[in-house]
Scaffold this motif. Structure first.
Motif, PDB file in Angstrom:
ATOM      1  N   TRP A 191     -55.395 -13.608 -41.732  1.00 40.75           N
ATOM      2  CA  TRP A 191     -56.344 -14.376 -40.919  1.00 40.75           C
ATOM      3  C   TRP A 191     -55.846 -15.806 -40.718  1.00 40.75           C
ATOM      4  O   TRP A 191     -55.932 -16.367 -39.621  1.00 40.75           O
ATOM      5  CB  TRP A 191     -57.720 -14.406 -41.597  1.00 40.75           C
ATOM      6  CG  TRP A 191     -58.577 -13.211 -41.322  1.00 40.75           C
ATOM      7  CD1 TRP A 191     -58.804 -12.155 -42.148  1.00 40.75           C
ATOM      8  CD2 TRP A 191     -59.319 -12.950 -40.123  1.00 40.75           C
ATOM      9  NE1 TRP A 191     -59.632 -11.246 -41.543  1.00 40.75           N
ATOM     10  CE2 TRP A 191     -59.975 -11.710 -40.299  1.00 40.75           C
ATOM     11  CE3 TRP A 191     -59.495 -13.634 -38.931  1.00 40.75           C
ATOM     12  CZ2 TRP A 191     -60.788 -11.148 -39.325  1.00 40.75           C
ATOM     13  CZ3 TRP A 191     -60.316 -13.075 -37.953  1.00 40.75           C
ATOM     14  CH2 TRP A 191     -60.942 -11.852 -38.154  1.00 40.75           C
ATOM     15  N   THR A 192     -55.331 -16.398 -41.778  1.00 40.83           N
ATOM     16  CA  THR A 192     -54.842 -17.776 -41.690  1.00 40.83           C
ATOM     17  C   THR A 192     -53.719 -17.892 -40.669  1.00 40.83           C
ATOM     18  O   THR A 192     -53.690 -18.815 -39.851  1.00 40.83           O
ATOM     19  CB  THR A 192     -54.347 -18.245 -43.070  1.00 40.83           C
ATOM     20  OG1 THR A 192     -55.439 -18.210 -43.993  1.00 40.83           O
ATOM     21  CG2 THR A 192     -53.795 -19.659 -43.003  1.00 40.83           C
ATOM     22  N   LEU A 243     -55.138 -17.740 -37.207  1.00 42.22           N
ATOM     23  CA  LEU A 243     -56.079 -18.784 -36.810  1.00 42.22           C
ATOM     24  C   LEU A 243     -55.511 -20.191 -36.860  1.00 42.22           C
ATOM     25  O   LEU A 243     -56.214 -21.141 -36.536  1.00 42.22           O
ATOM     26  CB  LEU A 243     -57.325 -18.713 -37.703  1.00 42.22           C
ATOM     27  CG  LEU A 243     -58.163 -17.440 -37.534  1.00 42.22           C
ATOM     28  CD1 LEU A 243     -59.280 -17.399 -38.563  1.00 42.22           C
ATOM     29  CD2 LEU A 243     -58.741 -17.354 -36.130  1.00 42.22           C
ATOM     30  N   PRO A 275     -54.279 -23.138 -35.371  1.00 42.83           N
ATOM     31  CA  PRO A 275     -54.303 -23.490 -33.942  1.00 42.83           C
ATOM     32  C   PRO A 275     -53.104 -24.318 -33.520  1.00 42.83           C
ATOM     33  O   PRO A 275     -52.587 -25.126 -34.282  1.00 42.83           O
ATOM     34  CB  PRO A 275     -55.595 -24.302 -33.813  1.00 42.83           C
ATOM     35  CG  PRO A 275     -55.755 -24.943 -35.153  1.00 42.83           C
ATOM     36  CD  PRO A 275     -55.204 -23.961 -36.162  1.00 42.83           C
ATOM     37  N   SER A 313     -61.213 -22.440 -31.480  1.00 39.86           N
ATOM     38  CA  SER A 313     -61.843 -21.140 -31.276  1.00 39.86           C
ATOM     39  C   SER A 313     -61.229 -20.379 -30.114  1.00 39.86           C
ATOM     40  O   SER A 313     -61.413 -19.177 -29.995  1.00 39.86           O
ATOM     41  CB  SER A 313     -63.346 -21.317 -31.032  1.00 39.86           C
ATOM     42  OG  SER A 313     -63.576 -22.046 -29.838  1.00 39.86           O
ATOM     43  N   LEU A 351     -59.085 -16.955 -30.273  1.00 41.84           N
ATOM     44  CA  LEU A 351     -59.596 -15.595 -30.318  1.00 41.84           C
ATOM     45  C   LEU A 351     -60.362 -15.257 -29.048  1.00 41.84           C
ATOM     46  O   LEU A 351     -61.048 -16.116 -28.479  1.00 41.84           O
ATOM     47  CB  LEU A 351     -60.533 -15.427 -31.523  1.00 41.84           C
ATOM     48  CG  LEU A 351     -59.928 -15.627 -32.908  1.00 41.84           C
ATOM     49  CD1 LEU A 351     -61.004 -15.446 -33.973  1.00 41.84           C
ATOM     50  CD2 LEU A 351     -58.790 -14.654 -33.148  1.00 41.84           C
ATOM     51  N   ALA A 364     -64.947 -12.694 -36.466  1.00 43.86           N
ATOM     52  CA  ALA A 364     -64.815 -13.773 -37.446  1.00 43.86           C
ATOM     53  C   ALA A 364     -66.175 -14.172 -38.007  1.00 43.86           C
ATOM     54  O   ALA A 364     -66.319 -14.434 -39.212  1.00 43.86           O
ATOM     55  CB  ALA A 364     -64.126 -14.976 -36.808  1.00 43.86           C
ATOM     56  N   LEU A 391     -61.033 -21.810 -41.934  1.00 44.24           N
ATOM     57  CA  LEU A 391     -60.450 -21.419 -40.645  1.00 44.24           C
ATOM     58  C   LEU A 391     -61.262 -20.310 -39.982  1.00 44.24           C
ATOM     59  O   LEU A 391     -61.489 -20.328 -38.768  1.00 44.24           O
ATOM     60  CB  LEU A 391     -59.007 -20.961 -40.848  1.00 44.24           C
ATOM     61  CG  LEU A 391     -57.957 -22.060 -41.001  1.00 44.24           C
ATOM     62  CD1 LEU A 391     -56.614 -21.454 -41.357  1.00 44.24           C
ATOM     63  CD2 LEU A 391     -57.845 -22.878 -39.727  1.00 44.24           C
ATOM     64  N   ILE A 392     -61.692 -19.336 -40.782  1.00 42.39           N
ATOM     65  CA  ILE A 392     -62.496 -18.242 -40.231  1.00 42.39           C
ATOM     66  C   ILE A 392     -63.822 -18.786 -39.711  1.00 42.39           C
ATOM     67  O   ILE A 392     -64.287 -18.412 -38.624  1.00 42.39           O
ATOM     68  CB  ILE A 392     -62.722 -17.154 -41.297  1.00 42.39           C
ATOM     69  CG1 ILE A 392     -61.383 -16.502 -41.674  1.00 42.39           C
ATOM     70  CG2 ILE A 392     -63.702 -16.093 -40.799  1.00 42.39           C
ATOM     71  CD1 ILE A 392     -61.463 -15.550 -42.852  1.00 42.39           C
ATOM     72  N   ALA A 429     -63.497 -20.613 -36.419  1.00 41.19           N
ATOM     73  CA  ALA A 429     -63.242 -19.743 -35.270  1.00 41.19           C
ATOM     74  C   ALA A 429     -64.536 -19.254 -34.629  1.00 41.19           C
ATOM     75  O   ALA A 429     -64.528 -18.802 -33.481  1.00 41.19           O
ATOM     76  CB  ALA A 429     -62.397 -18.546 -35.695  1.00 41.19           C
TER      77      ALA A 429
END
Length: 522
Positions: free
Chosen positions: A422-423, A426, A428, A435, A438, A446, A490-491, A494
């Protein structure tokens, strides 16, 4: 006891036998804890005596005590390294040839540790003379090993040939090389020479060895020696792809270092150590024909798929050596990057990753079935990547909440690996619109994952309150949480339109509870 038998003299047979018996007795004494100091002194005297090669070879050829043969091999190594400057070129090659012939002639031996020791002596002496040996002498060594690796002398010898190459690669890699009393520059020169002139060839030999036995493995319904050979070949390929390649070019590291996730506030360092270990594999353009254009990836995925289909119902499949080696090699191939791919705007690399993902996703989809299979002691169809990732994460978090144990289970490890994934997704590149990384369904995924994360962590914290070890848990939890908070953040970022209201509501509820408790207590 006299051990100093010079190669230019014919040693007395009685003395050789006496030496062998003394070493055998010393080994037995150490094993039985009978006067170990004297026994160790006897073995040390063999290692330290001048030119003990005839005596050591006599022990290797005649002793029925495996530990005695092991000590004899060690003595050959120690004496040769110590006396290297005094040995003739002929004697140096002769010692290496003896070790090679020994392990191949005893390929059926059950004492694997003795075989491994003699192999390591051969490869250490080969490295010691690497910069002085002629090209023809090196080629003769490799030609003899190659004949073994391709299977021309039978499966047992084929396995031994592969293990010799494993030992050789290990000795030439700086992180695993054995100290031989020479400066770093010597080791670097050897490493460079092997990488530029032999490493890719060795990888190809390992490929050929694996290919030569895979049909028999897939078609057989019983345990056969070919499995051992294939496992060793896969392990050798993995070892080579773990090599710290020096002669390749890549802009990956400079790109990574230029990324800064947060413009203000919390600092997230993408160069910090990952919870799940991985390493980029950057062998350079000379490896393109072997790793990219040869069909190697397709063959490996097909092999694993066929074996998985055949054996996945057996409880041992997940942890059996051939499955583990194949999976690790597939992961390494996922890590290929840099100049091994042509300059075609990333098309070849994208195709490479797509091919790997198409094979790997079959092992983990649908996630709930995979999760249940793992919990039942068994091993591992098409979603979008984000949807699959979120569904996998959901199953892992559910298992964490169900098990509620302080022990590190498979779901702990899976959670950390998925958080790293995930990191990576995500981080950026446009700090003003994180955001936008995604699509809408990804933002929704997320948000759902973050809600499960919060639920999981709250449940774990609540369970710890009633535990007798609450204080210990708190300290461990804080330390572990620090490693995960950046990924959680981070999640959450998002899907900020959902996650911030969620956190606000949860904080409000808990402040109200605290206020009520305070009022009641006062």
């Amino acid at each position: 006891m006299h051990h100093g038998y010079h190669d230019n003299n014919e040693p007395d047979l009685a003395k050789l036998q006496a030496t062998m018996q003394a070493i055998e007795l010393a080994c037995s004494s150490i094993q039985m804890h009978v006067n170990p100091a004297a026994a160790e002194a006897t073995i040390l005297s063999l290692c330290q005596s001048p030119q003990p090669y005839k005596a050591c070879q006599f022990i290797l050829d005649n002793s029925q005590v495996p530990n005695a043969r092991f000590q004899a091999a060690a003595a050959i190594r120690d004496a040769a390294i110590r006396e290297w400057g005094f040995l003739s070129a002929h004697d140096k090659i002769k010692l290496i040839s003896y070790c090679l012939n020994y392990v191949m002639q005893h390929a059926h031996s059950q004492e694997g540790y003795v075989q491994a020791k003699v192999s390591s002596v051969a490869t250490q002496l080969m490295k010691r003379g690497w910069l002085e040996f002629q090209a023809t002498e090196k080629d003769a060594f490799f030609q003899e090993v190659r004949q073994a690796v391709i299977g021309s002398r039978g499966l047992h010898v084929q396995f031994i040939g592969i293990t010799i190459l494993e030992s050789l690669v290990s000795e030439f890699a700086p992180s695993t090389s054995t100290a031989i009393g020479l400066p770093r520059e010597f080791h670097e020169q050897c490493r460079t020479s092997l990488e530029l002139n032999y490493l890719k060839t060795i990888y190809c030999w390992a490929q050929e060895a694996a290919l030569s036995v895979t049909n028999n493995i897939v078609q057989s319904n019983s345990e056969i020696l070919e499995v051992k050979v294939c496992t060793a070949a896969l392990r050798l390929m993995l070892q080579i792809l773990n090599w710290e390649f020096q002669y390749s070019t890549s802009a990956v590291e400079s790109t990574k270092k230029s990324i800064n996730v947060f413009s203000t506030g919390v600092r997230f360092d993408v160069n910090s150590a990952k919870r799940s270990e991985y390493a980029l594999v950057q062998p350079g353009p000379s490896w393109r024909d072997v790793l990219i254009h040869s069909g190697h990836v397709g063959w490996l995925l097909s092999l694993y798929g066929a074996l998985r289909l055949k054996f996945s119902n057996h409880g041992y499949w997940l942890d059996c050596p051939i499955a583990v080696s194949a999976r690790k090699l597939i992961v390494q191939l996922c890590s290929l990057t840099g100049a091994v791919f042509p300059s075609d705007s990333g098309q070849t690399q994208n195709q490479h990753i797509l091919q790997l993902l198409s094979g790997i996703l079959q092992w983990i989809d649908p996630p709930d079935v995979v999760s249940n299979a793992i919990k039942c002691g068994r091993s591992e169809r098409p979603f979008g990547t984000i949807t699959l990732l979120s569904t996998l994460m959901a199953e892992v978090l559910k298992d964490l909440m169900d098990t509620s144990t302080d022990e590190e289970t498979w779901s702990w490890v899976a959670r950390d690996i998925l958080l790293d994934t995930w990191t990576t997704l995500l981080v950026p590149t446009d700090l003003t619109h994180p955001s936008m990384l995604l699509p809408p369904e990804g933002i929704n995924a997320a948000a759902n994952i973050f809600a499960l994360i919060v639920e999981s962590e709250l449940k774990a914290a609540s369970a710890s309150v009633s535990s007798d070890e609450a204080e210990d848990y708190l300290q461990a939890s804080i330390s572990a949480m620090d490693e995960r908070l950046c990924s959680y953040a981070l999640i959450a970022r998002a899907a900020v339109d959902v996650t911030v209201p969620l956190l606000t509501r949860l904080f409000t509820e808990r402040f109200l509870r605290l206020h009520q408790v305070f009022c009641l207590s006062s």
